[in-house]
Enzyme design. Structure first.
Site, PDB file in Angstrom:
ATOM      1  N   LYS A 141       0.848  -1.178   0.000  1.00  0.00           N
ATOM      2  CA  LYS A 141       0.000   0.000   0.000  1.00  0.00           C
ATOM      3  C   LYS A 141       0.887   1.232   0.000  1.00  0.00           C
ATOM      4  CE  LYS A 141      -3.669   2.256   2.581  1.00  0.00           C
ATOM      5  NZ  LYS A 141      -4.639   2.128   3.675  1.00  0.00           N
ATOM      6  N   LYS A 197      -2.209  -1.442  -3.949  1.00  0.00           N
ATOM      7  CA  LYS A 197      -3.065  -0.267  -3.857  1.00  0.00           C
ATOM      8  C   LYS A 197      -2.230   0.998  -3.870  1.00  0.00           C
ATOM      9  CE  LYS A 197      -6.089   1.685  -0.447  1.00  0.00           C
ATOM     10  NZ  LYS A 197      -6.639   1.547   0.869  1.00  0.00           N
TER      11      LYS A 197
HETATM   12  C1  PBG Z   1      -7.615   3.107   5.476  1.00  0.00           C
HETATM   13  C2  PBG Z   1      -7.884   3.041   4.028  1.00  0.00           C
HETATM   14  C3  PBG Z   1      -7.661   4.014   3.035  1.00  0.00           C
HETATM   15  C4  PBG Z   1      -8.196   3.508   1.861  1.00  0.00           C
HETATM   16  C5  PBG Z   1      -8.696   2.248   2.153  1.00  0.00           C
HETATM   17  N1  PBG Z   1      -8.462   1.952   3.474  1.00  0.00           N
HETATM   18  C6  PBG Z   1      -7.135   5.384   3.093  1.00  0.00           C
HETATM   19  C7  PBG Z   1      -5.795   5.698   3.613  1.00  0.00           C
HETATM   20  O1  PBG Z   1      -4.901   4.880   3.781  1.00  0.00           O
HETATM   21  O2  PBG Z   1      -5.662   6.897   3.887  1.00  0.00           O
HETATM   22  C8  PBG Z   1      -8.270   4.229   0.544  1.00  0.00           C
HETATM   23  C9  PBG Z   1      -9.275   3.716  -0.417  1.00  0.00           C
HETATM   24  C10 PBG Z   1      -9.599   4.611  -1.550  1.00  0.00           C
HETATM   25  O3  PBG Z   1      -8.968   5.673  -1.774  1.00  0.00           O
HETATM   26  O4  PBG Z   1     -10.522   4.250  -2.283  1.00  0.00           O
HETATM   27  N2  PBG Z   1      -6.363   2.783   5.888  1.00  0.00           N
END
Ligand code: PBG
Length: 330
Positions: free
Chosen positions: A202, A255
């Protein structure tokens, strides 16, 4: 016999039937996971301004939404909770009556066969908006996310989500050792059959902007760069994936998706676990915004982008376009 390869290739493109016959990848409704934002209250169906077509839904509104999802043949939803109270330790994340737990129970009542994927993170539930517990660090003179203290709370969150009926636990917090901590807590609580879909790779990304508005999870100080990955790094993604596999992950997620297709391909080539691509909020909002201006053909752009993710090696795609795609593919 023609000696020009270009002519040989074109022989296989002459008609739609021929093109269908030689297609290497297909996007199908079975590949899709649809994210839902659930909130407290009644009769709430509030559009998220930066994500047209995506809503905050109260639990009573889930019924109509899920009927549509199930009818379209979508196999799974990913649940994000928008709680009514936040505190330093994110305690509403692991409360048996938290919003995600309540919504999960309701969904399993209404549609026992629909898979509920629970996002396991603290950022929507903490007053400071970080994905773990924050402690003041004497050395750095600032608030830091305490990795190991966070693991305990994340493990507790995962167990309470499984107790509510979640079929898949999807930890998105990026703490070191999070898969192992969650796996052993699930096993100890009798949920050894519940798989972990790890957000293995991520990146710290501006593409989460609209989501943070939707989930009210913008960090109140600092950013997530100490626990999420740097966009410049690819080898580091292998280290993250390897650690998660060793710790017992059942799925590997990458992601965001579209700016990271090389990472999807790299993980697909190296590992045998199902690969999940998260087509995140800004990837949705950008296409929506341009489509609303009449600047592009939304359907064609979405299908081409997501077919691209499949071709890059994704087996599963989490996308806010899931319902649209299911309709278009009919
Ligand atoms: C929480 C989380 C996030 C997303 C999914 N779970 C945001 C972040 O890390 O700030 C983002 C999903 C999206 O942008 O569609 N940790």
């Amino acid at each position: 016999m023609s000696t020009y390869p270009i002519v040989r290739n074109r022989r296989l493109r002459g008609s739609q039937a021929m093109r269908n016959l030689v297609r290497e990848t297909a996007l199908t409704v079975n590949d899709l996971i649809y994210p839902l934002f659930v909130t407290h209250g009644e009769k709430i169906r509030e559009e998220i301004s930066s994500m047209p077509g995506v809503y905050h839904l109260s639990i009573d509104e889930l019924e109509a939404e899920l009927r549509e999802v199930a009818e379209l043949g979508i196999q799974a939803v990913l649940l994000f909770g928008v709680p009514d109270r936040k505190d330093e330790a994110g305690s509403s994340a692991y409360d048996a009556n938290g919003i995600v737990q309540q919504a999960t129970r309701r969904i399993k009542e209404l549609h026992p066969d629909l898979l509920v994927v629970a996002d396991t993170c603290l950022c929507q539930f903490t007053s400071h908006g970080h994905c773990g517990v924050v402690h003041y660090n004497e050395q750095t003179k600032r608030g830091d996310v305490d990795n190991d203290a966070s693991l305990e709370l994340l493990a507790q969150t995962a167990v309470s989500q499984a107790q509510a009926g979640a079929d898949i636990i999807a930890p998105s917090n990026m703490m070191d050792g999070f898969v192992a901590a969650i796996r052993s807590a699930l096993d100890a609580a009798g949920f050894s059959h519940v798989p972990v879909m790890s957000y293995a790779v991520k990146y710290a990304s501006a593409f989460y902007g609209p989501f943070r508005e939707a989930a009210h999870s913008t960090p109140q100080f600092g950013d997530r760069r100490t626990y999420q990955m740097d966009a410049a790094n690819a080898r580091e993604a292998l280290r993250e994936a390897e650690a998660d596999i060793a710790e017992g992950a059942d799925f590997l997620m990458i992601k965001p998706a579209l700016a990271y297709m090389d990472i999807i391909r790299m993980l697909r080539d190296r590992y045998q676990l199902p690969i999940v691509a998260y087509n995140v909020s800004a990837e949705y909002s950008m296409i929506k915004a341009a489509a609303m201006q009449g600047w592009l053909d939304e359907k064609a752009i979405v299908l081409e982008s997501l077919t691209g993710l499949k071709r890059a090696g994704a087996d599963i795609i989490i996308t806010y376009f899931a319902k649209d795609i299911a309709r278009w593919l009919r």
